[in-house]
Design a protein around this motif. Structure first.
Motif, PDB file in Angstrom:
ATOM      1  N   ILE A  13       0.643  -0.845   0.020  1.00  0.00           N
ATOM      2  CA  ILE A  13      -0.022  -0.176  -0.147  1.00  0.00           C
ATOM      3  C   ILE A  13       0.472   1.578  -0.166  1.00  0.00           C
ATOM      4  CG2 ILE A  13       0.146   0.042   2.493  1.00  0.00           C
ATOM      5  CD1 ILE A  13      -3.181   0.674   2.018  1.00  0.00           C
ATOM      6  N   VAL A  15       1.203   5.764   0.137  1.00  0.00           N
ATOM      7  CA  VAL A  15      -0.780   6.411   0.086  1.00  0.00           C
ATOM      8  C   VAL A  15       0.633   8.114   0.168  1.00  0.00           C
ATOM      9  CG1 VAL A  15      -1.110   8.454   2.644  1.00  0.00           C
ATOM     10  CG2 VAL A  15      -0.741   6.111   2.845  1.00  0.00           C
ATOM     11  N   MET A  35      -3.164   4.630  -1.627  1.00  0.00           N
ATOM     12  CA  MET A  35      -4.469   5.505  -1.203  1.00  0.00           C
ATOM     13  C   MET A  35      -4.055   7.034  -0.571  1.00  0.00           C
ATOM     14  SD  MET A  35      -5.138   4.468   2.854  1.00  0.00           S
ATOM     15  CE  MET A  35      -6.292   5.298   3.697  1.00  0.00           C
ATOM     16  N   ALA A  55      -3.791   3.335   6.449  1.00  0.00           N
ATOM     17  CA  ALA A  55      -3.431   2.616   6.143  1.00  0.00           C
ATOM     18  C   ALA A  55      -2.376   1.789   6.608  1.00  0.00           C
ATOM     19  CB  ALA A  55      -2.216   3.545   4.765  1.00  0.00           C
TER      20      ALA A  55
END
Length: 89
Positions: A13, A15, A35, A55
């Motif tokens: 993931i 951010v 994200m 997150a």
């Protein structure tokens, strides 16, 4: 590019302030989750703390419950574009 080099299925993931635009140059053909950071990441504030917390929770949940290993059966790829959905299904 570092995340794209990791194996498919390994939770990833990112951010980023760039997540609200064209993410193709960053994600390419991978399973990276981008994200939106909502705010600039120049420091922590009341919004960025929530975004980073979410997150962290997302990556922790993905790591805690990994996908089962492949069953070894051959796979094929099918795409659907509205009118072909019944046939593909």
């Amino acid at each position: 590019s570092g995340m794209r080099a990791l194996p498919l299925g390994l939770p990833k993931i990112m951010v980023s302030t760039l997540a609200s635009g064209d993410t193709a140059p960053y994600v390419d053909v991978s399973d990276i989750v981008m994200m939106p950071s909502v705010t600039d990441m120049a420091g922590l504030n009341r919004l960025s703390r929530v975004v980073l917390h979410n997150a962290a929770q997302a990556i922790a949940a993905m790591a805690a419950k990994p996908a089962p290993p492949p069953d070894g059966k051959p796979s094929i790829g099918l795409t659907m574009f509205g009118v072909t959905t019944p046939c593909v299904t």
